[in-house]
Write a protein that holds these residues in place. Structure first.
Motif, PDB file in Angstrom:
ATOM      1  N   HIS A  37      -6.286  23.559  43.680  1.00 39.24           N
ATOM      2  CA  HIS A  37      -5.460  24.730  43.410  1.00 39.24           C
ATOM      3  C   HIS A  37      -4.096  24.661  44.085  1.00 39.24           C
ATOM      4  CE1 HIS A  37      -8.652  26.675  41.302  1.00 39.24           C
ATOM      5  NE2 HIS A  37      -9.436  26.767  42.352  1.00 39.24           N
ATOM      6  N   ALA A  41       1.881  29.272  42.340  1.00 33.85           N
ATOM      7  CA  ALA A  41       1.431  30.455  41.605  1.00 33.85           C
ATOM      8  C   ALA A  41       2.583  31.043  40.798  1.00 33.85           C
ATOM      9  CB  ALA A  41       0.903  31.494  42.577  1.00 33.85           C
ATOM     10  N   VAL A  44       0.161  36.742  40.579  1.00 38.92           N
ATOM     11  CA  VAL A  44      -0.771  37.160  41.620  1.00 38.92           C
ATOM     12  C   VAL A  44      -1.488  38.412  41.145  1.00 38.92           C
ATOM     13  CG1 VAL A  44      -1.088  37.954  43.988  1.00 38.92           C
ATOM     14  CG2 VAL A  44       0.621  36.181  43.482  1.00 38.92           C
ATOM     15  N   GLY A  76     -11.181  29.550  47.273  1.00 43.69           N
ATOM     16  CA  GLY A  76      -9.976  29.807  48.045  1.00 43.69           C
ATOM     17  C   GLY A  76     -10.244  29.951  49.526  1.00 43.69           C
ATOM     18  N   THR A 350      -3.034  33.332  41.399  1.00 37.86           N
ATOM     19  CA  THR A 350      -3.755  33.546  42.645  1.00 37.86           C
ATOM     20  C   THR A 350      -4.387  34.930  42.600  1.00 37.86           C
ATOM     21  OG1 THR A 350      -2.094  32.243  43.816  1.00 37.86           O
ATOM     22  CG2 THR A 350      -3.611  33.543  45.157  1.00 37.86           C
ATOM     23  N   VAL A 503      -8.061  34.981  49.434  1.00 33.04           N
ATOM     24  CA  VAL A 503      -6.932  34.495  48.634  1.00 33.04           C
ATOM     25  C   VAL A 503      -7.422  33.253  47.914  1.00 33.04           C
ATOM     26  CG1 VAL A 503      -4.531  33.731  48.662  1.00 33.04           C
ATOM     27  CG2 VAL A 503      -5.326  35.390  50.364  1.00 33.04           C
ATOM     28  N   SER A 504      -7.506  33.340  46.596  1.00 25.61           N
ATOM     29  CA  SER A 504      -8.200  32.304  45.826  1.00 25.61           C
ATOM     30  C   SER A 504      -7.416  31.934  44.579  1.00 25.61           C
ATOM     31  CB  SER A 504      -9.590  32.833  45.430  1.00 25.61           C
ATOM     32  OG  SER A 504     -10.309  31.891  44.680  1.00 25.61           O
ATOM     33  N   THR A 508      -3.918  27.620  46.752  1.00 27.53           N
ATOM     34  CA  THR A 508      -4.882  27.659  47.853  1.00 27.53           C
ATOM     35  C   THR A 508      -5.836  26.468  47.771  1.00 27.53           C
ATOM     36  OG1 THR A 508      -6.703  28.860  46.781  1.00 27.53           O
ATOM     37  CG2 THR A 508      -4.866  30.170  47.615  1.00 27.53           C
ATOM     38  N   LEU A 530       3.741  33.115  47.800  1.00 25.94           N
ATOM     39  CA  LEU A 530       3.035  32.415  46.730  1.00 25.94           C
ATOM     40  C   LEU A 530       3.882  32.299  45.478  1.00 25.94           C
ATOM     41  CD1 LEU A 530      -0.485  34.028  47.178  1.00 25.94           C
ATOM     42  CD2 LEU A 530      -0.012  31.577  47.319  1.00 25.94           C
TER      43      LEU A 530
END
Length: 552
Positions: A37, A41, A44, A76, A350, A503-504, A508, A530
């Motif tokens: 990952h 991003a 979000v 994450g 994310t 946070v995934s 991450t 991000l």
């Protein structure tokens, strides 16, 4: 702190300690997994589950290791020692996630507070009016608080609720708003906020924004500009629940709360697909978007609902209603993440999971219900007896599982009088079964008054917004006059503060567990980081030196 990532493999490789072979292949495979990952991003998705504790999340994943929540955590970084704001209320909790600041910086202490500098709603002669007014950021601001559309007048409710406007500030009643003495105009929630938001920073960068929450007053998240959120979907949760017993709102029955939450989930699914919340206009998937869930919170508070017992069976072990509600939230998060994959957005999105606040107590045997009405009446009576001719000492009070008082007399003598009175009161409340239960010191363990209260929140004494008295309750205390509530929030106990933070996804590594202390206000600068934006553009981040979460 425990962080499992690819760094160990890199170090061992550099020193020659990792030889070729099966062990090297294992570390290489782990490195590939953790790096999956690492792309930037573009979106979000922020998910806040009111009342959810870290212990709830851990319990659920242990029971359901293949669940959507487990997949989210495994994909994450999980921060296992995250805390929300004090006071642990929805408004300061959500505002912290959107600004990076605590109550003293944002000026938001609760959803219903008092301001010593503003003028009463409806004031027209601002030169003659006396300052000091309740600032109510609840359903009471709606044009029609009994309607889920806040008074928009939609036909076919609740099924038509997705047609609700994305500009709910238009559904706020100006006559119910406090008045600014300088401009003699109503103060809307967004202009009450003292600092800017992540939505405003994103908008300034040309990005699309959206959010879904429970009152039209969440206009506050628009930030001082009033324009931070392009699409704000805010059906009124405290309106009459259509199809349920007359007079009940959407929080009085957990099935009703799940139905209500479902509307917000559908709104976000539409946004994932590139539409606005109503699915009527193509808008593109927002850069920042998300929603708030209420169903866990009501399952924690209600003694019974839908034939199931609410709250916890034993300490930190969800009872049947709460377990069912966690199943519901898990399924909805699964639907959201599935839709991201379907739209090929999973590698560029994310997902952040947290909570505005926890709920206390998680031990049912610790519950101690105390009626705060007699305590406040007694305080006012004692003040008048000591000061003949004086009026009530308490101008405004908010007591859920903490005590926040704003006083008409803000002198050191008055604040100390209130503190000493509260700490001297003993009485009888009720336990989890409704049986009598003695309490001491008004159910409080510590009271900050006057200058000490201002110092606690990091503001100057005499600040127009800060409570004059802030009381931290004993564990298990809930202030309520009835027996229909078994948990609350707003205080400063661990059960109020210990929330999950995950946070995934994009940006991450996988399978990282971080046990270092963090705060939910760090979500705000992390979201901007991000997305490749500068966290220092947030005024609260600069004021409080709020750090970006250590995601990598």
């Amino acid at each position: 702190m425990t962080r499992r990532s690819v760094r160990l493999a890199a170090v061992l490789s550099a020193t020659g300690a990792l030889a070729a072979g099966s062990l090297g292949q294992a570390y290489a495979a782990d490195a590939d997994l953790a790096a999956r990952h690492h792309g930037a991003a573009k979106h979000v998705l922020l998910i806040s589950v009111d009342g959810l504790h870290q212990s709830d999340l851990s319990w659920y994943i242990a029971q359901h290791p293949q669940s959507a929540l487990a997949r989210l955590v495994n994909g994450g970084v999980q921060y296992t020692d995250a805390k929300t704001t004090i006071p642990s209320d929805s408004f300061p909790g959500m505002v912290a996630q959107a600004t990076g600041g605590g109550a003293g910086t944002t000026g938001v202490y609760y959803d219903d507070t008092y301001n010593a500098a503003l003028l009463p709603a409806g004031t027209t002669d601002c030169k003659a009016a006396k300052p000091g007014v309740e600032v109510d950021l609840t359903e009471d601001l709606d044009l029609d608080k009994n309607s889920i559309d806040a008074g928009q007048g939609l036909a076919g409710l609740p099924g038509s609720i997705l047609q609700m406007t994305g500009k709910p500030q238009n559904l706020l009643n100006p006559a119910a708003l406090p008045v600014d003495p300088k401009t003699c105009k109503p103060v809307y929630p967004h202009s009450y906020l003292q600092v800017n938001t992540i939505f405003e920073v994103a908008k300034q960068a040309g990005l699309h924004t959206a959010w879904s929450d429970k009152h039209a007053a969440y206009d506050i998240l628009n930030g001082p500009s009033g324009t931070g959120i392009d699409d704000l979907f805010a059906p009124e949760i405290n309106s009459d629940a259509i199809g349920y017993p007359a007079g009940d709102d959407w929080t009085k029955d957990n099935a009703a709360t799940q139905q209500y939450d479902g509307y917000k989930v559908q709104a976000v699914l539409n946004e994932i697909d590139g539409y606005d919340h109503s699915r009527s206009t193509k808008a593109g998937t927002p850069a920042i978007f998300g929603l708030n869930f209420q169903s866990v919170s009501t399952a924690q508070k209600l003694p019974k609902s839908d034939g199931l017992t609410g709250g916890y069976s034993t300490k930190d072990v969800p009872g049947p209603l709460l377990a069912k509600s966690l199943d519901y939230v898990n399924a909805q998060i699964g639907a959201l993440t599935t839709e991201l994959r379907k739209e090929h957005l999973d590698q560029s999105t994310t997902v952040i999971l947290s909570a505005k606040h926890g709920q206390s107590p998680t031990d049912p045997q610790a519950l101690s219900r105390i009626d705060d009405g007699p305590l406040l009446d007694g305080l006012n009576a004692a003040w008048k007896q000591a000061h003949p001719g004086a009026g009530d000492l308490v101008a405004h009070a908010v007591d859920d599982d903490g005590v926040l008082l704003w006083l008409n007399d803000r002198s050191a003598a008055a604040t100390e009088f209130a503190k000493n009175y509260l700490l001297a009161q003993n009485g009888t409340g009720t336990d989890i079964n409704g049986a009598p239960k003695a309490f001491t010191a008004s159910g409080l363990t510590k009271v900050y008054a006057g200058e000490a209260a201002a110092d606690y929140f990091g503001v100057k004494p005499g600040d127009a917004r800060v409570p004059d008295v802030f009381g931290i309750s004993q564990y298990g205390v809930v202030y309520t006059g009835g027996k229909g509530k078994i948990a609350e929030h707003g205080g400063a106990h661990a059960d109020d503060l210990d929330v999950p933070l995950v946070v995934s996804g994009a940006g991450t590594p996988d399978h990282v567990r971080d046990s270092a202390p963090v705060q939910t206000k760090q979500i705000a600068p992390t979201i901007l980081k991000l997305l490749g934006l500068n966290p220092e553009q947030l005024q609260a981040v600069r004021a409080e030196h709020t750090k970006v979460l250590p995601v990598r």
